[in-house]
Design an enzyme around this catalytic site. Structure first.
Site, PDB file in Angstrom:
ATOM      1  N   LYS A  79       0.844  -1.189   0.000  1.00  0.00           N
ATOM      2  CA  LYS A  79       0.000   0.000   0.000  1.00  0.00           C
ATOM      3  C   LYS A  79       0.883   1.243   0.000  1.00  0.00           C
ATOM      4  O   LYS A  79       1.928   1.279   0.667  1.00  0.00           O
ATOM      5  CB  LYS A  79      -0.899  -0.031   1.239  1.00  0.00           C
ATOM      6  CG  LYS A  79      -1.921   1.095   1.325  1.00  0.00           C
ATOM      7  CD  LYS A  79      -2.798   0.911   2.561  1.00  0.00           C
ATOM      8  CE  LYS A  79      -3.834   2.019   2.712  1.00  0.00           C
ATOM      9  NZ  LYS A  79      -4.689   1.802   3.913  1.00  0.00           N
ATOM     10  N   SER A 154      -9.558   1.870   3.154  1.00  0.00           N
ATOM     11  CA  SER A 154      -8.738   2.645   2.242  1.00  0.00           C
ATOM     12  C   SER A 154      -7.737   1.804   1.453  1.00  0.00           C
ATOM     13  O   SER A 154      -7.070   2.315   0.548  1.00  0.00           O
ATOM     14  CB  SER A 154      -7.973   3.697   3.059  1.00  0.00           C
ATOM     15  OG  SER A 154      -7.094   3.070   3.999  1.00  0.00           O
ATOM     16  N   SER A 178      -9.676  -0.704   7.480  1.00  0.00           N
ATOM     17  CA  SER A 178      -9.212  -0.556   6.101  1.00  0.00           C
ATOM     18  C   SER A 178      -8.431  -1.732   5.536  1.00  0.00           C
ATOM     19  O   SER A 178      -8.016  -1.688   4.380  1.00  0.00           O
ATOM     20  CB  SER A 178      -8.381   0.721   5.966  1.00  0.00           C
ATOM     21  OG  SER A 178      -9.191   1.857   6.121  1.00  0.00           O
TER      22      SER A 178
END
Length: 507
Positions: A79, A154, A178
């Site tokens: 990420k 997210s 998330s």
């Protein structure tokens, strides 16, 4: 089965046996990224040459007889909130566009030392603020199951990459859900470790008392293997817990044997349990109840547990997290790194900082900064932030009371399946409600895992397992048992559909 549909654990076995090379595996994923990611939007940065060079180095070391770990040569995605030396790291924001960090986050350094091959950095909601990955400053990510729907957030880029066959596994971060929420809506396994058990050093901070990195994978065993690789005490992180890394892969293997006798499972009444089903889609509740029945069939004792403070988790979280964000994001001022706007000599420093933040931050980030700054302001601190912290204590006490009677708590991971892109962009409250089930574990700092538990209207549903702090192995044991039972059930259904009888049964 192709390379890009093989589990990371099986890829590791094939690499160690010499049946595959890291260059072959990495090349297969890079080819798929080139073919599919234009539409899917999972990645923000991919460096094919660097990935292949890293793969070649692993293959050469293996040929030379060097002692390599089990992850060596297996590609992965990170990420874009994970600071990575020399690799663009933006946290999904224009304010960090083009920034190449001079150091590695601790977990990035651990994965590099383990010999993993970095495919690229994945898309995300800006500064991890969002539940749909529609708040990225760069692109929208789509759900591989249905490109008209969200991949969660997210960590939506990480979930889409793995679910879409563009990475065998990935790292996400979880502040209020998330990791677990995007895993649920894309049919993956996603685990939020006990807070402090995986280093936060080098993770671009959103909410420091909540942020936690963890694995997003196709199987429970893959998640356990990746979790073990990134866990452990870190002196660079003041919140890091100095305790041994639990044996998680073994817990997953034991759970896959399907024996849960002696385990007590608590169904959380306030999270989709009896009498609290409002807002939950019928298909989600049906799959959840079927999964609970499977656990009971494997010997687990099931009982309902009430945690009244969980009903207050949503408002408490959306005071605590924005308050911490307003403080953490003050460092992005256009002075030290990243975007610098309006510096033409006609403006003073305050004006340059204001223009930089105006142009660099997106609407959701601005919304949370304003909310957090208000909650922390003189005259309102005790009424808002202070009260939210008291609710957090109550939630922690609810968990402690529940774990005095049960070993794990369970709930749906998300009240709905993946919703359509654009359907909640103009309704922040509806967007925030997507995290309803995941917020209590985040606020209490306890571990929680989401594992697939079937489909509703053709889309994945997630099943959440929560355990006491540092008892992550319980999450993996229960999740692996459920995974194995569902795999067996699917196999039996397939045999029935094919008009065959199960092996060993009478014809």
């Amino acid at each position: 089965m192709t390379i890009t549909t093989t589990s990371a654990a099986d890829l590791s076995t094939a690499l160690q046996a010499g049946d595959l090379t890291s260059v072959e595996v990495t090349g297969a994923y890079l080819d798929r990224i080139a073919a599919e990611d234009g539409e899917l939007g999972a990645y923000l940065h991919v460096d094919a040459d660097a990935a292949l060079a890293a793969a070649e180095a692993v293959d050469a070391a293996r040929v030379a007889g060097r002692d390599l770990g089990p992850l060596a040569g297996v590609p992965m995605a990170l990420k874009d909130v994970v600071v990575t030396e020399g690799v663009p790291t933006t946290s999904g924001s224009r304010i960090l566009e083009g920034w190449r960090p001079p150091y590695d986050a601790t977990l990035a350094a651990k994965l590099k030392a383990a010999g993993t091959v970095l495919l690229g950095k994945t898309n995300m909601d800006e500064f991890a603020m969002g539940s749909s990955t529609e708040n990225s400053a760069y692109r929208i990510t789509r759900n591989p199951w249905d490109h008209s729907r969200i991949p969660g957030g997210s960590s939506g880029g990480s979930s889409a990459a793995v679910a879409g066959g563009l990475a065998p596994w990935s790292i996400g971060t979880d502040t209020g859900g998330s990791i677990r929420q995007p895993a649920a809506v894309t049919g993956l396994v996603g685990h939020k470790p006990t807070y402090g058990s995986v280093s936060r050093y080098g993770l671009i901070a959103f909410s420091s008392s909540l942020d936690q990195a963890g694995p997003m994978t196709r199987t429970v065993l893959d998640a356990a293997l990746l979790h073990e690789a990134i866990a452990g005490h870190d002196p660079y992180d003041s919140t890091s817990i100095d305790s041994p890394v639990p044996v998680l892969a073994e817990a997953a293997r034991r759970g896959a044997e399907g024996e849960l006798a002696g385990l007590t499972v608590g169904v959380v009444r306030e999270l989709g349990g009896e009498g609290h089903a409002e807002g939950y889609e019928p298909g989600v509740l049906a799959r959840f109840q079927e999964a609970v029945a499977l656990l009971e069939s494997m010997g687990a004792e099931v009982r309902e547990v009430s945690c009244p403070a969980f009903d207050l988790a949503l408002p408490a979280y959306y005071l605590i997290a924005p308050s911490e964000a307003s403080s953490n994001l003050a460092r992005f001022d256009g002075v030290r790194y990243g975007l610098r706007a309006g510096d033409d000599g006609s403006r003073d420093l305050d004006e340059v900082m204001a223009l930089t933040r105006e142009q660099g931050f997106g609407p959701e980030v601005k919304r949370r900064i304003i909310l957090g700054a208000y909650a922390l302001s003189a005259g309102y601190y005790d009424a808002y932030y202070g009260q939210a912290q008291k609710v957090r204590t109550l939630i922690t006490r609810n968990f402690a009371a529940a774990y005095a009677d049960v070993d794990v708590l369970v709930s749906p991971t998300m009240p709905t399946v993946a919703f359509p892109l654009g359907s909640r962009v103009d309704d922040p409250i509806a967007m925030y409600a997507a995290d309803l089930c995941t917020l209590p574990a985040s606020l209490a700092g306890v571990p929680a895992i989401s594992v697939p538990c079937g489909l509703s209207e053709g889309l994945p549903v997630g099943f959440q397992v929560m355990a006491p702090a540092l008892a992550d192995d319980r999450c993996y044991r229960v999740a692996a048992a459920l995974e194995a039972a569902q795999d067996a059930a699917r196999g039996h259904r397939l045999l029935d559909e094919l008009g065959r009888t199960a092996p060993g049964s009478a014809a």
